[in-house]
Design a protein around this motif. Structure first.
Motif, PDB file in Angstrom:
ATOM      1  N   LEU A  28      34.207  33.292  43.171  1.00  0.00           N
ATOM      2  CA  LEU A  28      35.116  34.023  42.300  1.00  0.00           C
ATOM      3  C   LEU A  28      34.336  34.766  41.212  1.00  0.00           C
ATOM      4  N   GLN A  29      33.390  34.070  40.585  1.00  0.00           N
ATOM      5  CA  GLN A  29      32.635  34.655  39.474  1.00  0.00           C
ATOM      6  C   GLN A  29      31.639  35.718  39.916  1.00  0.00           C
ATOM      7  N   HIS A  30      30.938  35.455  41.008  1.00  0.00           N
ATOM      8  CA  HIS A  30      29.808  36.299  41.377  1.00  0.00           C
ATOM      9  C   HIS A  30      30.134  37.389  42.399  1.00  0.00           C
ATOM     10  N   LYS A  31      31.235  37.262  43.105  1.00  0.00           N
ATOM     11  CA  LYS A  31      31.557  38.224  44.156  1.00  0.00           C
ATOM     12  C   LYS A  31      32.957  38.823  43.996  1.00  0.00           C
ATOM     13  N   ILE A  32      33.978  37.975  44.022  1.00  0.00           N
ATOM     14  CA  ILE A  32      35.347  38.482  44.149  1.00  0.00           C
ATOM     15  C   ILE A  32      35.814  39.233  42.900  1.00  0.00           C
ATOM     16  N   ILE A  33      35.697  38.606  41.726  1.00  0.00           N
ATOM     17  CA  ILE A  33      36.170  39.273  40.510  1.00  0.00           C
ATOM     18  C   ILE A  33      35.379  40.552  40.226  1.00  0.00           C
ATOM     19  N   PRO A  34      34.033  40.536  40.294  1.00  0.00           N
ATOM     20  CA  PRO A  34      33.314  41.806  40.091  1.00  0.00           C
ATOM     21  C   PRO A  34      33.734  42.902  41.065  1.00  0.00           C
ATOM     22  N   ASP A  35      33.909  42.563  42.348  1.00  0.00           N
ATOM     23  CA  ASP A  35      34.338  43.554  43.334  1.00  0.00           C
ATOM     24  C   ASP A  35      35.747  44.043  43.035  1.00  0.00           C
ATOM     25  N   LEU A  36      36.614  43.122  42.666  1.00  0.00           N
ATOM     26  CA  LEU A  36      38.004  43.466  42.390  1.00  0.00           C
ATOM     27  C   LEU A  36      38.103  44.385  41.172  1.00  0.00           C
ATOM     28  N   VAL A  37      37.384  44.054  40.112  1.00  0.00           N
ATOM     29  CA  VAL A  37      37.387  44.885  38.910  1.00  0.00           C
ATOM     30  C   VAL A  37      36.856  46.281  39.226  1.00  0.00           C
TER      31      VAL A  37
ATOM     32  N   TYR B 297      43.394  25.873  36.305  1.00  0.00           N
ATOM     33  CA  TYR B 297      42.648  25.840  35.044  1.00  0.00           C
ATOM     34  C   TYR B 297      41.160  26.077  35.278  1.00  0.00           C
ATOM     35  N   SER B 298      40.636  25.625  36.409  1.00  0.00           N
ATOM     36  CA  SER B 298      39.245  25.928  36.764  1.00  0.00           C
ATOM     37  C   SER B 298      39.056  27.432  36.953  1.00  0.00           C
ATOM     38  N   ILE B 299      40.060  28.075  37.547  1.00  0.00           N
ATOM     39  CA  ILE B 299      40.022  29.526  37.714  1.00  0.00           C
ATOM     40  C   ILE B 299      40.032  30.208  36.345  1.00  0.00           C
ATOM     41  N   ALA B 300      40.888  29.721  35.444  1.00  0.00           N
ATOM     42  CA  ALA B 300      40.966  30.294  34.097  1.00  0.00           C
ATOM     43  C   ALA B 300      39.630  30.159  33.367  1.00  0.00           C
ATOM     44  N   MET B 301      39.004  28.985  33.472  1.00  0.00           N
ATOM     45  CA  MET B 301      37.705  28.788  32.830  1.00  0.00           C
ATOM     46  C   MET B 301      36.650  29.700  33.440  1.00  0.00           C
ATOM     47  N   SER B 302      36.711  29.889  34.749  1.00  0.00           N
ATOM     48  CA  SER B 302      35.758  30.778  35.427  1.00  0.00           C
ATOM     49  C   SER B 302      35.887  32.204  34.911  1.00  0.00           C
ATOM     50  N   LEU B 303      37.119  32.651  34.687  1.00  0.00           N
ATOM     51  CA  LEU B 303      37.334  33.993  34.159  1.00  0.00           C
ATOM     52  C   LEU B 303      36.793  34.121  32.739  1.00  0.00           C
ATOM     53  N   LYS B 304      37.028  33.090  31.927  1.00  0.00           N
ATOM     54  CA  LYS B 304      36.509  33.116  30.559  1.00  0.00           C
ATOM     55  C   LYS B 304      34.992  33.208  30.558  1.00  0.00           C
ATOM     56  N   GLU B 305      34.360  32.476  31.464  1.00  0.00           N
ATOM     57  CA  GLU B 305      32.899  32.425  31.494  1.00  0.00           C
ATOM     58  C   GLU B 305      32.266  33.690  32.059  1.00  0.00           C
ATOM     59  N   LEU B 306      33.072  34.569  32.643  1.00  0.00           N
ATOM     60  CA  LEU B 306      32.555  35.851  33.105  1.00  0.00           C
ATOM     61  C   LEU B 306      32.270  36.789  31.942  1.00  0.00           C
ATOM     62  N   GLY B 307      32.818  36.461  30.772  1.00  0.00           N
ATOM     63  CA  GLY B 307      32.602  37.303  29.605  1.00  0.00           C
ATOM     64  C   GLY B 307      33.434  38.568  29.600  1.00  0.00           C
ATOM     65  N   LEU B 308      34.526  38.579  30.375  1.00  0.00           N
ATOM     66  CA  LEU B 308      35.404  39.749  30.391  1.00  0.00           C
ATOM     67  C   LEU B 308      36.075  39.910  29.033  1.00  0.00           C
ATOM     68  N   ASP B 309      36.219  41.145  28.602  1.00  0.00           N
ATOM     69  CA  ASP B 309      36.997  41.421  27.398  1.00  0.00           C
ATOM     70  C   ASP B 309      38.465  41.393  27.818  1.00  0.00           C
ATOM     71  N   LEU B 310      39.128  40.268  27.562  1.00  0.00           N
ATOM     72  CA  LEU B 310      40.445  40.036  28.131  1.00  0.00           C
ATOM     73  C   LEU B 310      41.499  41.038  27.678  1.00  0.00           C
ATOM     74  N   LYS B 311      41.233  41.731  26.567  1.00  0.00           N
ATOM     75  CA  LYS B 311      42.225  42.713  26.121  1.00  0.00           C
ATOM     76  C   LYS B 311      42.279  43.923  27.057  1.00  0.00           C
ATOM     77  N   ASN B 312      41.277  44.044  27.935  1.00  0.00           N
ATOM     78  CA  ASN B 312      41.256  45.140  28.904  1.00  0.00           C
ATOM     79  C   ASN B 312      41.868  44.765  30.250  1.00  0.00           C
ATOM     80  N   TYR B 313      42.346  43.520  30.358  1.00  0.00           N
ATOM     81  CA  TYR B 313      42.858  43.035  31.644  1.00  0.00           C
ATOM     82  C   TYR B 313      44.245  42.433  31.483  1.00  0.00           C
TER      83      TYR B 313
END
Length: 283
Positions: free
Chosen positions: A88-97, A127-143
């Motif tokens: 999720l952190q290294h492949k899916i979310i970066p590709d999706l974004v 909740y593990s997914i939520a923590m993974s998203l937080k640890e990606l360092g995304l600026d959540l106000k943009n998502y």
């Protein structure tokens, strides 16, 4: 302990299959006995036939809910199997974004990220997914992030919504650093912090019923639940999941599961040591 007869096991097996989709093969008599014996004793039932009759006479369906809570397997823990969350952190979310931000070459509003944990049990996966998203360092106000956890068990959904875990549950899968960062001490328990809790919503859902009102998702986690269904029910489940997934979305299933004999709708993709699925024809 009162033993269940072959006839009673056949009766309860059909009943449990009808209300939950969980298929109990011969040899699982012990599971029915151990899970339902406390309810049998509480109601003063003289046999499992008597218990079944009491359940059928409960028109409010409260006893049916308790049977589902007792029978459904809630074996889960934080960051279970690790690989899906690394994927999720290294492949899916970066590709999706990247794909979402390239639409029309100009970002209009927030980038949507929709993730569904289809058998979320007591909430550790979402909740593990939520923590993974937080640890990606995304600026959540943009998502525009929407995390949804569903489960057939009322008790599991209630605990997930509250986000409180005992010491044993908190110790499973969480590093001390994550425990301190994302949880507050609550007596002898740990409760997930509001910033993580607010990222997710929970609802009761039977995966054997139509997926009405669930919406569309970019990523669906459906891990270690279809193994309890019949082959026909598994096929129908994945067809419904396909209808709830965006055309370029991602499906993650359990590490011991495979879709090769279940459906031709999805193509397996590999990233490092992890497998995920997308609609056939998607890049």
């Amino acid at each position: 302990m009162i033993k269940i007869t072959p006839q009673e096991f056949a009766l309860f097996s059909k009943y449990i299959l009808d209300i939950s989709g969980i298929a109990l093969a011969a040899g699982k008599e012990y599971l029915v006995e151990t899970r339902l014996h406390p309810l049998l004793e509480e109601l003063g039932a003289s046999s499992y036939t008597d218990l079944y009759q009491k359940i059928q006479r409960d028109f409010k369906k409260d006893l049916e809910k308790r049977v589902i809570d007792a029978i459904s397997t809630n074996e889960t823990y934080f960051f279970r199997d690790k690989h899906p969350f690394e994927l999720l952190q290294h492949k899916i979310i970066p590709d999706l974004v990247d794909k979402r931000s390239q639409k029309g070459k100009k970002i209009v509003g927030k980038i949507p990220i929709r993730i569904w944990s289809a058998a979320s049990s007591t909430g550790q996966e979402i909740y593990s997914i939520a923590m993974s998203l937080k640890e990606l360092g995304l600026d959540l106000k943009n998502y525009d992030i929407r995390l949804v956890g569903t489960d057939i068990s009322d008790a599991a959904v209630a605990q997930a919504s509250y986000g409180r875990y005992n010491k044993f549950e908190a110790a499973r899968g969480l590093t001390p650093q994550r425990l301190q960062r994302y949880f507050n001490k609550d007596g002898d328990n740990w409760r997930i912090k509001d910033e993580i809790r607010a990222m997710a919503s929970f609802k009761k859902m039977n995966l054997m019923k139509p997926f009405t009102g669930i919406g569309k998702f970019d990523i669906i986690f459906c891990r270690n639940v279809a193994i309890y269904f019949t082959p026909q029910d598994r096929k129908q489940l994945y067809q419904k999941i396909a209808s709830a997934l965006e055309p370029d979305g991602y499906l993650l299933i359990g590490s011991t599961e495979s879709l090769s004999n279940e459906t031709a709708l999805f193509e397996p993709k590999k990233y490092l040591n992890s497998i995920f699925y997308q609609f056939r024809g998607q890049s």
